[in-house]
Write an enzyme that holds these catalytic residues in place. Structure first.
Site, PDB file in Angstrom:
ATOM      1  N   HIS A 168       0.839  -1.209   0.000  1.00 11.95           N
ATOM      2  CA  HIS A 168       0.000   0.000   0.000  1.00 11.95           C
ATOM      3  C   HIS A 168       0.876   1.261   0.000  1.00 11.95           C
ATOM      4  O   HIS A 168       0.620   2.195  -0.766  1.00 11.95           O
ATOM      5  CB  HIS A 168      -0.932  -0.005   1.210  1.00 11.95           C
ATOM      6  CG  HIS A 168      -1.677   1.282   1.390  1.00 11.95           C
ATOM      7  ND1 HIS A 168      -2.917   1.512   0.833  1.00 11.95           N
ATOM      8  CD2 HIS A 168      -1.345   2.423   2.043  1.00 11.95           C
ATOM      9  CE1 HIS A 168      -3.311   2.739   1.141  1.00 11.95           C
ATOM     10  NE2 HIS A 168      -2.385   3.310   1.881  1.00 11.95           N
ATOM     11  N   GLU A 169       1.898   1.263   0.862  1.00 10.11           N
ATOM     12  CA  GLU A 169       2.778   2.444   0.919  1.00 10.11           C
ATOM     13  C   GLU A 169       3.546   2.614  -0.385  1.00 10.11           C
ATOM     14  O   GLU A 169       3.763   3.738  -0.837  1.00 10.11           O
ATOM     15  CB  GLU A 169       3.733   2.365   2.123  1.00 10.11           C
ATOM     16  CG  GLU A 169       3.028   2.349   3.490  1.00 10.11           C
ATOM     17  CD  GLU A 169       2.013   3.475   3.678  1.00 10.11           C
ATOM     18  OE1 GLU A 169       2.191   4.558   3.095  1.00 10.11           O
ATOM     19  OE2 GLU A 169       1.021   3.254   4.395  1.00 10.11           O
ATOM     20  N   HIS A 225       1.566   4.562  -2.794  1.00 13.26           N
ATOM     21  CA  HIS A 225       1.710   6.025  -2.705  1.00 13.26           C
ATOM     22  C   HIS A 225       2.965   6.507  -3.447  1.00 13.26           C
ATOM     23  O   HIS A 225       2.950   7.550  -4.098  1.00 13.26           O
ATOM     24  CB  HIS A 225       1.778   6.475  -1.246  1.00 13.26           C
ATOM     25  CG  HIS A 225       0.457   6.384  -0.532  1.00 13.26           C
ATOM     26  ND1 HIS A 225      -0.689   6.970  -1.014  1.00 13.26           N
ATOM     27  CD2 HIS A 225       0.111   5.778   0.632  1.00 13.26           C
ATOM     28  CE1 HIS A 225      -1.693   6.726  -0.173  1.00 13.26           C
ATOM     29  NE2 HIS A 225      -1.236   5.996   0.822  1.00 13.26           N
ATOM     30  N   HIS A 230       3.114   9.087  -6.597  1.00  9.37           N
ATOM     31  CA  HIS A 230       4.004  10.254  -6.613  1.00  9.37           C
ATOM     32  C   HIS A 230       4.851  10.254  -7.886  1.00  9.37           C
ATOM     33  O   HIS A 230       4.952  11.265  -8.578  1.00  9.37           O
ATOM     34  CB  HIS A 230       4.888  10.229  -5.353  1.00  9.37           C
ATOM     35  CG  HIS A 230       5.725  11.462  -5.204  1.00  9.37           C
ATOM     36  ND1 HIS A 230       7.005  11.434  -4.716  1.00  9.37           N
ATOM     37  CD2 HIS A 230       5.462  12.768  -5.475  1.00  9.37           C
ATOM     38  CE1 HIS A 230       7.491  12.661  -4.699  1.00  9.37           C
ATOM     39  NE2 HIS A 230       6.573  13.494  -5.145  1.00  9.37           N
TER      40      HIS A 230
HETATM   41 ZN   LIG Z   1      -2.194   5.270   2.464  1.00  9.04          ZN
END
Ligand SMILES: [Zn+2]
Length: 236
Positions: A99-100, A103, A107
């Site tokens: 999940h991270e 991100h 980006h």
């Molecule tokens: Zn998140």
């Protein structure tokens, strides 16, 4: 306001929803922390592998203290994974790590909602800092019953709404990160059964963001109603 039962119903509902979502997240995380993956990779290793798969080489991965403190910092391009996720090789660790990375991919690809959310942070900070003063001032001026009160009431609501907007744009950002994470994991790092477990961990985590948005929206509606902007108590 302090003695207004409706206020406590609204706030109570928000708190109950948030507590429930966080309890579900914690219990799912605990459950899937006990279930190992067939690959035996750690969260940090799977994060690095997914970053490599996506051609992202300028993101650092480091451990951070605490539980569920995982986050991606776009300013320093650093993925910080909590110790149980960083070094763990459970399904929960895989889900959170991926999940991270989701991100970090957002980006790197310039995902519009993430850009908007980052740009909105100072606006929401300013709005939340000022809104209570302006809302209280609007109350002292009689709310929508006076011209000055009505102007202040709208200003206070607009300021508070900046934080509601923030919790709203957080939703697509979080759901998209999880969708990217699951797509990256599927077939490559997890079996079909493991995939379902990772999905359950991430869908519980998403509920905390839904609860935050619902709480903010309820509070916004409460103030708008109390100030006479909603519910027909307006000036005539
Ligand atoms: Zn998140």
């Amino acid at each position: 306001m302090i003695f207004d039962p409706l206020y406590w119903i609204v706030i109570g509902a928000g708190i109950a929803l948030s507590l429930w979502a966080s309890a579900v997240t914690k219990s799912r995380f605990a459950k899937y922390s006990q279930i190992g993956t067939r690959s035996h990779m750690t969260g940090a290793q799977v994060a690095r592998a997914i970053l490599d798969d996506n051609g992202i080489r300028d993101v650092r991965i480091e451990p951070v203290r605490g539980s569920l403190t995982d986050h991606y910092d776009p300013r320093t391009r650093t993925l910080r994974l909590s110790e149980p996720v960083y070094a763990g090789s459970s399904l929960a660790a895989f889900g959170v790590a991926a999940h991270e990375v989701g991100h970090a991919i957002q980006h790197a690809r310039g995902y519009a909602m993430l850009k908007f959310r980052s740009a909105w942070v100072p606006v929401a900070n300013l709005g939340s800092g000022l809104s209570m003063f302006v809302i209280l001032a609007a109350f002292f001026m009689g709310g929508a019953a006076t011209a000055m009160g009505e102007t202040l009431a709208w200003a206070g609501i607009a300021l508070f709404a900046t934080t509601t907007v923030f919790t709203l744009v957080t939703l697509p950002v979080e759901f998209d990160a999880s969708a990217r994470a699951l797509a990256c994991l599927r077939g490559r790092y997890v079996t079909d059964t493991e995939y379902d477990g990772a999905k359950k961990v991430l869908s519980a985590a998403a509920m905390t963001y839904v609860a935050a948005f619902a709480t903010s929206l309820l509070t916004l509606l409460y103030w708008a109603m109390r100030l006479g902007l909603l519910g027909g108590r307006s000036r005539d």
